[in-house]
Design a protein around this motif. Sequence first.
Motif, mmCIF file in Angstrom:
data_model
loop_
_atom_site.group_PDB
_atom_site.id
_atom_site.type_symbol
_atom_site.label_atom_id
_atom_site.label_comp_id
_atom_site.label_asym_id
_atom_site.label_seq_id
_atom_site.Cartn_x
_atom_site.Cartn_y
_atom_site.Cartn_z
ATOM 1 N N GLY A 24 0.917 -1.330 0.120
ATOM 2 C CA GLY A 24 0.089 0.015 0.019
ATOM 3 C C GLY A 24 0.801 1.262 -0.023
ATOM 4 O O GLY A 24 0.706 2.261 -0.747
ATOM 5 N N LEU A 25 1.834 1.389 0.594
ATOM 6 C CA LEU A 25 2.965 2.391 0.645
ATOM 7 C C LEU A 25 3.511 2.524 -0.569
ATOM 8 O O LEU A 25 3.962 3.910 -1.013
ATOM 9 N N TRP A 26 3.982 1.635 -1.242
ATOM 10 C CA TRP A 26 4.727 1.553 -2.579
ATOM 11 C C TRP A 26 3.573 2.269 -3.615
ATOM 12 O O TRP A 26 3.977 2.991 -4.208
ATOM 13 N N LEU A 27 2.284 1.679 -3.548
ATOM 14 C CA LEU A 27 1.392 2.220 -4.368
ATOM 15 C C LEU A 27 1.255 3.638 -4.055
ATOM 16 O O LEU A 27 0.929 4.694 -5.098
ATOM 17 N N ALA A 28 1.359 4.210 -2.872
ATOM 18 C CA ALA A 28 1.246 5.670 -2.425
ATOM 19 C C ALA A 28 2.177 6.179 -2.963
ATOM 20 O O ALA A 28 2.084 7.441 -3.514
ATOM 21 N N LEU A 29 3.591 5.908 -3.292
ATOM 22 C CA LEU A 29 4.481 6.534 -3.458
ATOM 23 C C LEU A 29 4.554 6.684 -5.188
ATOM 24 O O LEU A 29 5.200 7.636 -5.667
ATOM 25 N N LEU A 30 3.928 5.513 -5.787
ATOM 26 C CA LEU A 30 3.771 5.906 -7.191
ATOM 27 C C LEU A 30 2.564 6.700 -7.497
ATOM 28 O O LEU A 30 2.296 7.127 -8.802
ATOM 29 N N GLY A 31 1.673 7.174 -6.514
ATOM 30 C CA GLY A 31 0.779 8.191 -6.826
ATOM 31 C C GLY A 31 -0.754 7.888 -6.673
ATOM 32 O O GLY A 31 -1.545 8.557 -6.861
ATOM 33 N N GLU A 32 -0.918 6.661 -6.331
ATOM 34 C CA GLU A 32 -2.305 6.118 -6.103
ATOM 35 C C GLU A 32 -2.413 5.575 -4.743
ATOM 36 O O GLU A 32 -1.489 5.067 -4.241
ATOM 37 N N PHE A 33 -3.505 5.982 -4.164
ATOM 38 C CA PHE A 33 -3.959 5.655 -2.858
ATOM 39 C C PHE A 33 -4.415 4.386 -2.883
ATOM 40 O O PHE A 33 -4.997 3.877 -3.602
ATOM 41 N N SER A 34 -3.871 3.535 -1.813
ATOM 42 C CA SER A 34 -4.501 2.127 -1.707
ATOM 43 C C SER A 34 -5.097 2.130 -0.178
ATOM 44 O O SER A 34 -4.194 2.427 0.669
ATOM 45 N N PRO A 35 -6.136 1.463 -0.008
ATOM 46 C CA PRO A 35 -6.593 1.318 1.390
ATOM 47 C C PRO A 35 -5.895 -0.064 2.002
ATOM 48 O O PRO A 35 -6.293 -0.301 3.043
ATOM 49 N N ALA A 36 -4.887 -0.640 1.284
ATOM 50 C CA ALA A 36 -4.207 -1.608 1.718
ATOM 51 C C ALA A 36 -3.284 -1.504 3.118
ATOM 52 O O ALA A 36 -2.939 -2.073 3.943
ATOM 53 N N VAL A 37 -2.803 0.214 3.292
ATOM 54 C CA VAL A 37 -2.045 0.644 4.316
ATOM 55 C C VAL A 37 -3.003 0.291 5.301
ATOM 56 O O VAL A 37 -2.346 -0.210 6.606
ATOM 57 N N VAL A 38 -4.164 0.911 5.483
ATOM 58 C CA VAL A 38 -5.091 0.909 6.532
ATOM 59 C C VAL A 38 -5.432 -0.585 6.962
ATOM 60 O O VAL A 38 -5.394 -1.053 8.100
ATOM 61 N N ALA A 39 -5.701 -1.309 5.780
ATOM 62 C CA ALA A 39 -6.288 -2.700 6.070
ATOM 63 C C ALA A 39 -5.119 -3.538 6.575
ATOM 64 O O ALA A 39 -5.471 -4.537 7.417
ATOM 65 N N GLY A 40 -3.895 -3.394 6.383
ATOM 66 C CA GLY A 40 -2.787 -4.125 6.744
ATOM 67 C C GLY A 40 -2.327 -3.944 8.112
ATOM 68 O O GLY A 40 -1.843 -4.596 8.742
ATOM 69 N N LEU A 41 -2.686 -2.790 8.690
ATOM 70 C CA LEU A 41 -2.258 -2.384 10.141
ATOM 71 C C LEU A 41 -3.184 -3.252 11.114
ATOM 72 O O LEU A 41 -2.595 -3.608 12.230
ATOM 73 N N MET A 42 -4.244 -3.765 11.064
ATOM 74 C CA MET A 42 -4.992 -4.635 11.739
ATOM 75 C C MET A 42 -4.235 -5.943 11.889
ATOM 76 O O MET A 42 -4.225 -6.432 12.921
ATOM 77 N N PRO A 43 -4.219 -6.673 10.915
ATOM 78 C CA PRO A 43 -3.486 -8.054 11.049
ATOM 79 C C PRO A 43 -1.930 -7.808 11.724
ATOM 80 O O PRO A 43 -1.559 -8.649 12.528
ATOM 81 N N MET A 44 -1.355 -6.526 11.478
ATOM 82 C CA MET A 44 -0.040 -6.555 12.128
ATOM 83 C C MET A 44 -0.200 -6.324 13.506
ATOM 84 O O MET A 44 0.477 -6.945 14.497
ATOM 85 N N LEU A 45 -1.334 -5.621 14.086
ATOM 86 C CA LEU A 45 -1.602 -5.181 15.342
ATOM 87 C C LEU A 45 -1.967 -6.754 16.262
ATOM 88 O O LEU A 45 -1.429 -7.198 17.238
ATOM 89 N N ILE A 46 -2.664 -7.398 15.297
ATOM 90 C CA ILE A 46 -3.226 -8.676 16.096
ATOM 91 C C ILE A 46 -2.121 -9.620 16.090
ATOM 92 O O ILE A 46 -1.902 -10.383 17.204
ATOM 93 N N GLY A 47 -1.254 -9.749 15.069
ATOM 94 C CA GLY A 47 0.018 -10.549 15.123
ATOM 95 C C GLY A 47 0.828 -10.036 16.318
ATOM 96 O O GLY A 47 1.465 -11.003 16.876
ATOM 97 N N ILE A 48 1.221 -8.925 16.612
ATOM 98 C CA ILE A 48 1.896 -8.614 17.665
ATOM 99 C C ILE A 48 1.304 -8.781 19.062
ATOM 100 O O ILE A 48 1.936 -9.328 19.976
ATOM 101 N N LEU A 49 0.129 -8.640 19.033
ATOM 102 C CA LEU A 49 -0.749 -9.088 20.456
ATOM 103 C C LEU A 49 -0.442 -10.482 20.650
ATOM 104 O O LEU A 49 -0.321 -10.942 21.713
ATOM 105 N N TYR A 50 -0.608 -11.333 19.550
ATOM 106 C CA TYR A 50 -0.831 -12.769 19.778
ATOM 107 C C TYR A 50 1.055 -13.074 20.242
ATOM 108 O O TYR A 50 0.909 -14.303 20.921
ATOM 109 N N LEU A 51 1.651 -12.445 19.859
ATOM 110 C CA LEU A 51 3.009 -12.800 20.226
ATOM 111 C C LEU A 51 3.550 -12.332 21.748
ATOM 112 O O LEU A 51 4.225 -12.865 22.319
ATOM 113 N N VAL A 52 2.736 -11.235 22.075
ATOM 114 C CA VAL A 52 3.115 -10.853 23.342
ATOM 115 C C VAL A 52 2.072 -11.184 24.590
ATOM 116 O O VAL A 52 2.541 -11.194 25.624
ATOM 117 N N ARG A 53 0.636 -11.199 24.214
ATOM 118 C CA ARG A 53 -0.473 -11.202 25.257
ATOM 119 C C ARG A 53 -0.596 -12.841 25.252
ATOM 120 O O ARG A 53 -0.298 -13.595 24.530
#
Length: 121
Positions: A24-53
Motif C-alpha cells: 500500500g505504501l509502495w502504491l502511495a509512492l507511485l501516486g495512487e492511494f490504496s486502502p491496503a495500508v489501513v487494512a494491513g495495520l489490523m493484522p499487524m496489530l493482531i500478530g504483535i498481540l498474539y506474540l506478546v499477550r
Amino acid sequence: MKVRYNPVVGIVALVLGAVCVFLGLWLALLGEFSPAVVAGLMPMLIGILYLVRPYFWVYPTFVEVPAVVGPVKREFRFQALELDGGKLIAVNPDGTRKRVPVARWLAHSGDWAAVTVNAQR
C-alpha cells in the motif's frame, strides 16, 4: 498456568499485515492511494498481540480468558477440567458442563500439552 498463543499464527498475521502495508505504501509512492495500508495495520496489530499477550490462564478453580485487545477478562469456574477432542470443558460441582472458548490450534503446543495433562488427572 499461562497458555500462550501459537507463535506461528502471530507471525503469519504479522507478515501478511506487513506485506499489505508495504504494498500500500509502495502504491502511495507511485501516486495512487490504496486502502491496503489501513487494512494491513489490523493484522499487524493482531500478530504483535498474539506474540506478546497470553491466550488464557488456568488457575486451580477457574480459567481466565482475556480479550486480545483491551482489559476485558472472562472467567469460567470449574471443579474439574475435561478434554473433549480439542476443546476444554469446565465441569461444575453440580455436574453441569460448560465449554471454555479456547481452541487447540490457537494455543502454543507445549502449553496446551501441559494443560491437558493436568486436565486428565
